[in-house]
Design a protein around this motif. Structure first.
Motif, PDB file in Angstrom:
ATOM      1  N   ARG A   1       0.829  -1.212   0.000  1.00 59.81           N
ATOM      2  CA  ARG A   1       0.000   0.000   0.000  1.00 59.81           C
ATOM      3  C   ARG A   1       0.863   1.262   0.000  1.00 59.81           C
ATOM      4  O   ARG A   1       0.614   2.197  -0.755  1.00 59.81           O
TER       5      ARG A   1
ATOM      6  N   LEU B   1       1.210   4.182  -2.793  1.00 62.73           N
ATOM      7  CA  LEU B   1       0.881   5.556  -2.410  1.00 62.73           C
ATOM      8  C   LEU B   1       2.043   6.511  -2.680  1.00 62.73           C
ATOM      9  O   LEU B   1       1.860   7.599  -3.226  1.00 62.73           O
TER      10      LEU B   1
ATOM     11  N   THR C   1      -5.713  17.270  -1.064  1.00 65.82           N
ATOM     12  CA  THR C   1      -4.833  16.490  -1.939  1.00 65.82           C
ATOM     13  C   THR C   1      -3.629  15.990  -1.155  1.00 65.82           C
ATOM     14  O   THR C   1      -2.934  16.780  -0.516  1.00 65.82           O
TER      15      THR C   1
ATOM     16  N   PRO D   1      -1.969   9.336  -5.046  1.00 67.38           N
ATOM     17  CA  PRO D   1      -3.354   9.022  -5.423  1.00 67.38           C
ATOM     18  C   PRO D   1      -4.301   9.255  -4.233  1.00 67.38           C
ATOM     19  O   PRO D   1      -4.151   8.642  -3.176  1.00 67.38           O
ATOM     20  N   ARG D   2      -5.261  10.157  -4.439  1.00 61.56           N
ATOM     21  CA  ARG D   2      -6.160  10.521  -3.335  1.00 61.56           C
ATOM     22  C   ARG D   2      -7.012   9.339  -2.881  1.00 61.56           C
ATOM     23  O   ARG D   2      -7.234   9.146  -1.688  1.00 61.56           O
ATOM     24  N   TRP D   3      -7.488   8.536  -3.819  1.00 63.79           N
ATOM     25  CA  TRP D   3      -8.339   7.407  -3.448  1.00 63.79           C
ATOM     26  C   TRP D   3      -7.597   6.421  -2.553  1.00 63.79           C
ATOM     27  O   TRP D   3      -8.158   5.873  -1.606  1.00 63.79           O
ATOM     28  N   LEU D   4      -6.314   6.231  -2.847  1.00 60.27           N
ATOM     29  CA  LEU D   4      -5.528   5.289  -2.060  1.00 60.27           C
ATOM     30  C   LEU D   4      -5.222   5.869  -0.683  1.00 60.27           C
ATOM     31  O   LEU D   4      -5.290   5.168   0.333  1.00 60.27           O
TER      32      LEU D   4
ATOM     33  N   ASP E   1      -7.101   8.019   0.929  1.00 51.73           N
ATOM     34  CA  ASP E   1      -8.355   7.960   1.682  1.00 51.73           C
ATOM     35  C   ASP E   1      -8.605   6.560   2.220  1.00 51.73           C
ATOM     36  O   ASP E   1      -9.033   6.381   3.365  1.00 51.73           O
ATOM     37  N   ASP E   2      -8.324   5.555   1.389  1.00 49.40           N
ATOM     38  CA  ASP E   2      -8.515   4.170   1.810  1.00 49.40           C
ATOM     39  C   ASP E   2      -7.605   3.825   2.987  1.00 49.40           C
ATOM     40  O   ASP E   2      -8.020   3.181   3.947  1.00 49.40           O
TER      41      ASP E   2
END
Length: 199
Positions: free
Chosen positions: A34, A38, A101, A123-126, A128-129
């Motif tokens: 991860r 990221l 961001t 990557p924002r989605w990663l 956030d996850d």
């Protein structure tokens, strides 16, 4: 992480923001993968950031990752068997801009005193996850607060010293400095020879 090259970092020391909590991750572990995705530790470019950030007034650091490469060292550089040392390859820090961001602040050579600091978006989605999990970042309170860092307050970049000590405990020593390696490779010091004369 796909097929790793021989010189690809395989150890990550994660220091969670202002908590001081440290986690050691190894290649192949889920959290290592991860963070690899990221932070993109093999990315060597940089993006323009606000002047204030470049001067040290950037948002609060949420986590610091020191990337290491294990299995280095050994003869002839040292007198130890090969594979016992860890080379510190790179240091990445994660922070959030005011718009949410995630950014990565990188020092590609943390063992060298220079001003080579690079920036890139993550990557924002990663992010956030990973942030939902919450255990690998600093405290969630006010994550976009600016840390007014000056020459005396850049303590977050003092982490390599802490990391070096921690890496010692997780499997090795820092890569031997050039001078020490040359001295060891040269063998014992030569002293003037003396000759016994039987009178």
């Amino acid at each position: 992480m796909a097929h790793a090259k021989a010189d690809t970092p395989d150890l990550a020391l994660v220091v969670a923001g202002d908590t001081g909590r440290t986690t050691t991750l190894h290649a192949g572990e889920e959290d290592f993968i991860r963070f690899w995705r990221l932070l993109s530790p093999q990315f060597t470019g940089t993006e323009r950031v606000p002047d204030a950030w470049a001067e040290g007034r950037y948002p609060k650091v949420l986590t610091t990752v020191i990337w290491g490469l294990t299995g280095v060292g050994g003869w002839p550089q040292t007198s130890r068997a090969p594979g016992g040392d860890v080379a510190i390859e790179r240091q990445d820090q994660v922070l959030l801009a005011a718009d949410g961001t995630p950014w990565v602040r990188s020092d590609p050579s943390p063992d060298v005193e220079d001003d080579d600091i690079r920036w890139h978006r993550a990557p924002r989605w990663l992010f956030d996850d990973m942030a939902v999990r919450g255990d690998l970042f600093g405290s969630p309170s006010d994550p976009v607060a600016a840390s007014q860092q000056d020459a005396a307050g850049r303590g977050e970049w003092a982490i390599p010293g802490l990391a070096a000590g921690l890496v010692l405990g997780v499997g090795g020593t820092l890569l031997i400095r050039g001078a020490a390696a040359r001295r060891e490779a040269a063998g014992p010091l030569r002293e003037p020879r003396q000759e016994l004369i039987d009178l």
